[in-house]
Design a protein around this motif. Sequence first.
Motif, PDB file in Angstrom:
ATOM      1  N   THR A   1       0.839  -1.186   0.000  1.00  0.00           N
ATOM      2  CA  THR A   1       0.000   0.000   0.000  1.00  0.00           C
ATOM      3  C   THR A   1       0.878   1.241   0.000  1.00  0.00           C
ATOM      4  O   THR A   1       1.829   1.325   0.784  1.00  0.00           O
ATOM      5  N   LEU A   2       0.575   2.187  -0.857  1.00  0.00           N
ATOM      6  CA  LEU A   2       1.326   3.429  -0.908  1.00  0.00           C
ATOM      7  C   LEU A   2       0.765   4.403   0.122  1.00  0.00           C
ATOM      8  O   LEU A   2      -0.440   4.615   0.198  1.00  0.00           O
ATOM      9  N   LEU A   3       1.657   4.976   0.911  1.00  0.00           N
ATOM     10  CA  LEU A   3       1.252   5.963   1.903  1.00  0.00           C
ATOM     11  C   LEU A   3       1.732   7.336   1.459  1.00  0.00           C
ATOM     12  O   LEU A   3       2.822   7.455   0.877  1.00  0.00           O
ATOM     13  N   PRO A   4       0.950   8.365   1.723  1.00  0.00           N
ATOM     14  CA  PRO A   4       1.414   9.706   1.349  1.00  0.00           C
ATOM     15  C   PRO A   4       2.642  10.086   2.169  1.00  0.00           C
ATOM     16  O   PRO A   4       2.767   9.703   3.340  1.00  0.00           O
ATOM     17  N   LYS A   5       3.558  10.795   1.532  1.00  0.00           N
ATOM     18  CA  LYS A   5       4.781  11.199   2.209  1.00  0.00           C
ATOM     19  C   LYS A   5       4.450  12.280   3.235  1.00  0.00           C
ATOM     20  O   LYS A   5       3.823  13.275   2.919  1.00  0.00           O
ATOM     21  N   MET A   6       4.875  12.023   4.464  1.00  0.00           N
ATOM     22  CA  MET A   6       4.616  12.970   5.544  1.00  0.00           C
ATOM     23  C   MET A   6       5.790  13.944   5.650  1.00  0.00           C
ATOM     24  O   MET A   6       6.951  13.543   5.482  1.00  0.00           O
TER      25      MET A   6
END
Length: 55
Positions: free
Chosen positions: A3-8
Amino acid sequence: MGTLLPKMPPQTLYVTVRRDELQQLRDERDRLRQQVAALNLQLQQAQASDKPALT
């Protein structure tokens, strides 16, 4: 696929260090620097004694 997570965005961490703790850290840093210098000198001496003399 994972799953791709948005870059924080990076977070800032604030810490509090007392003056006596800071002095202890500085003393330890100085002691470790002296130890590293002594070990580097020993290493150089050992490497120099291992090299055959040039004639």
